[in-house]
Design an enzyme around this catalytic site. Structure first.
Site, mmCIF file in Angstrom:
data_model
loop_
_atom_site.group_PDB
_atom_site.id
_atom_site.type_symbol
_atom_site.label_atom_id
_atom_site.label_comp_id
_atom_site.label_asym_id
_atom_site.label_seq_id
_atom_site.Cartn_x
_atom_site.Cartn_y
_atom_site.Cartn_z
ATOM 1 N N HIS A 49 9.544 -27.451 3.094
ATOM 2 C CA HIS A 49 8.950 -28.611 2.427
ATOM 3 C C HIS A 49 8.450 -28.284 1.022
ATOM 4 C CE1 HIS A 49 9.211 -30.903 6.187
ATOM 5 N NE2 HIS A 49 9.017 -29.713 6.750
ATOM 6 N N GLU B 121 0.808 -1.224 0.000
ATOM 7 C CA GLU B 121 0.000 0.000 0.000
ATOM 8 C C GLU B 121 0.843 1.276 0.000
ATOM 9 O OE1 GLU B 121 -3.721 -0.053 2.362
ATOM 10 O OE2 GLU B 121 -3.114 -2.054 2.969
ATOM 11 N N LYS C 1 -13.613 -0.967 -4.109
ATOM 12 C CA LYS C 1 -14.727 -0.812 -3.155
ATOM 13 C C LYS C 1 -15.927 -0.166 -3.842
ATOM 14 C CE LYS C 1 -12.005 -0.752 1.085
ATOM 15 N NZ LYS C 1 -11.616 -0.135 2.337
HETATM 16 C C1 F6R Z 1 -6.086 1.535 3.787
HETATM 17 C C2 F6R Z 1 -5.918 0.169 4.225
HETATM 18 C C3 F6R Z 1 -6.866 -0.902 3.733
HETATM 19 C C4 F6R Z 1 -8.124 -0.951 4.612
HETATM 20 C C5 F6R Z 1 -9.059 -2.058 4.163
HETATM 21 C C6 F6R Z 1 -10.281 -2.221 5.069
HETATM 22 O O1 F6R Z 1 -5.219 2.331 4.567
HETATM 23 O O2 F6R Z 1 -5.034 -0.068 4.963
HETATM 24 O O3 F6R Z 1 -6.160 -2.119 3.793
HETATM 25 O O4 F6R Z 1 -7.758 -1.150 5.944
HETATM 26 O O5 F6R Z 1 -9.496 -1.795 2.850
HETATM 27 O O6 F6R Z 1 -10.886 -0.999 5.334
HETATM 28 P P1 F6R Z 1 -11.229 -0.626 6.856
HETATM 29 O O7 F6R Z 1 -9.935 -0.670 7.570
HETATM 30 O O8 F6R Z 1 -11.813 0.739 6.793
HETATM 31 O O9 F6R Z 1 -12.204 -1.667 7.313
#
Ligand code: F6R
Length: 319
Positions: free
Chosen positions: A219, A203, A312
């Site tokens: 293994h 990220e 998302k």
């Molecule tokens: C962004 C990040 C992502 C989010 C993940 C879940 O900084 O680290 O990995 O953590 O998309 O989102 P949340 O944490 O808001 O449930």
């Protein structure tokens, strides 16, 4: 706030609060969460297992709860934004099974649903990228499952005292990793840390990172070393903890020796600190610094996670 300033204050996120549950009342503990939130659950379950807690503790990273999770379980839903659909799905499934999940979040739908259904909510400060709020999320998760104020303070002090050293080491490691795909060979006590390294490299630095775990990798993975044209694209890291099982530590030494026999000098990483948590957070913080330095070297913004956000949005269209 700039990313360096943010990281310099990481130790301040490690805070104790008296919110612990009496774990003997439960059949098991399930943490649910994704990405930068889910990793707090991974760490908390590892911590419980390491401490020898007599009930199962594990993490779920996906939509579904295992069928055996019933209202005898402590279910902890962790989502920084409170809007992650996999975690919301776990929350709703838990409710259907008569469980009142405990939620750790900065707000969003999770907070709303939790309050509506009379569930306990532990809020973390708003305004962070989830992965940069890891200390807050982890602190809440650990406090819920019984960490002591002393253990927490020790981990915080360890980070504070070693900040400059970790930063310097992180920058040096980033220089060594630049241009390679990092591969971490971890152990049962460091695989959660390797997972955090992966997330932070992915990220922040927009870099792939893969990891395998000892003894299992002895293994299978080791055979991939027979292929020098691919092997030379990787930079190997060996990560272990002083409390790893003695024969696992022996395997760490054997791995280093085999790599050296092939002319490969792995980066050896072992956390410093008095407790498992202190040592783990030492290496977690090292990953922060390595990843922001690597982001700089590759010319990427360590804050930006546009593809994650796009996915998302895409999946939301099919609600
Ligand atoms: C962004 C990040 C992502 C989010 C993940 C879940 O900084 O680290 O990995 O953590 O998309 O989102 P949340 O944490 O808001 O449930």
């Amino acid at each position: 706030m700039g990313v360096e300033e943010l990281l310099e204050g990481f130790y301040n996120q490690i805070t104790y609060e008296k919110i612990g549950k009496e774990l003997s009342e439960y059949k098991g503990v399930v943490f649910c969460g994704m990405g930068g939130s889910g990793i707090a659950g991974t760490f908390a379950s590892k911590w419980l297992n390491h401490r020898g807690v007599k009930i199962p503790a594990f993490v779920i990273k996906g939509y579904e709860l295992p069928p055996f999770v019933d209202n005898g379980y402590l279910v902890v839903c962790i989502s920084y934004s409170g809007n992650t659909e996999e975690t919301l799905s776990n929350f709703e499934e838990a409710l259907r099974r008569g469980i009142k999940p405990v939620c750790i979040t900065s707000g969003g739908k999770l907070k709303e649903l939790a309050e509506k259904n009379g569930c306990e909510v532990h809020e973390v400060p708003k305004g962070f990228q989830p992965r940069y709020a890891f200390g807050y999320l982890l602190s809440k998760a650990l406090c819920l499952v019984g960490i002591t104020p002393e253990e927490m303070e020790d981990a915080k002090e360890n980070l504070k005292e070693n900040l400059e050293k970790i930063k310097e080491e992180g920058f040096k490691i980033a220089e060594r990793l630049y241009g390679y795909i990092p591969v971490i060979y971890s152990t049962p006590l460091t695989d959660a840390i390797a997972e955090r390294w992966k997330g932070q490299k992915n990220e922040n630095a927009k870099t792939p990172l893969y990891y395998a775990v000892l003894p299992e990798m002895h293994h299978n993975e080791v055979m991939s070393w027979n292929n020098p044209s691919l092997r030379n694209k990787f930079h190997y890291i060996l990560m272990y903890d002083e409390k790893d099982y003695h024969r696992v530590k022996l395997r760490v030494d054997i791995t280093a020796k085999l790599l050296k026999d092939m002319g490969i000098v792995p980066i050896m990483l072992k956390g410093e600190g008095n407790s498992y948590l202190s040592r783990a957070l030492y290496l977690v913080h090292l990953a922060d610094w390595v990843s922001v330095k690597l982001a700089e070297l590759y010319g990427y913004d360590p804050m930006k996670v546009d593809t994650i956000e796009r996915i998302k949005q895409e999946i939301k269209k099919y609600e």
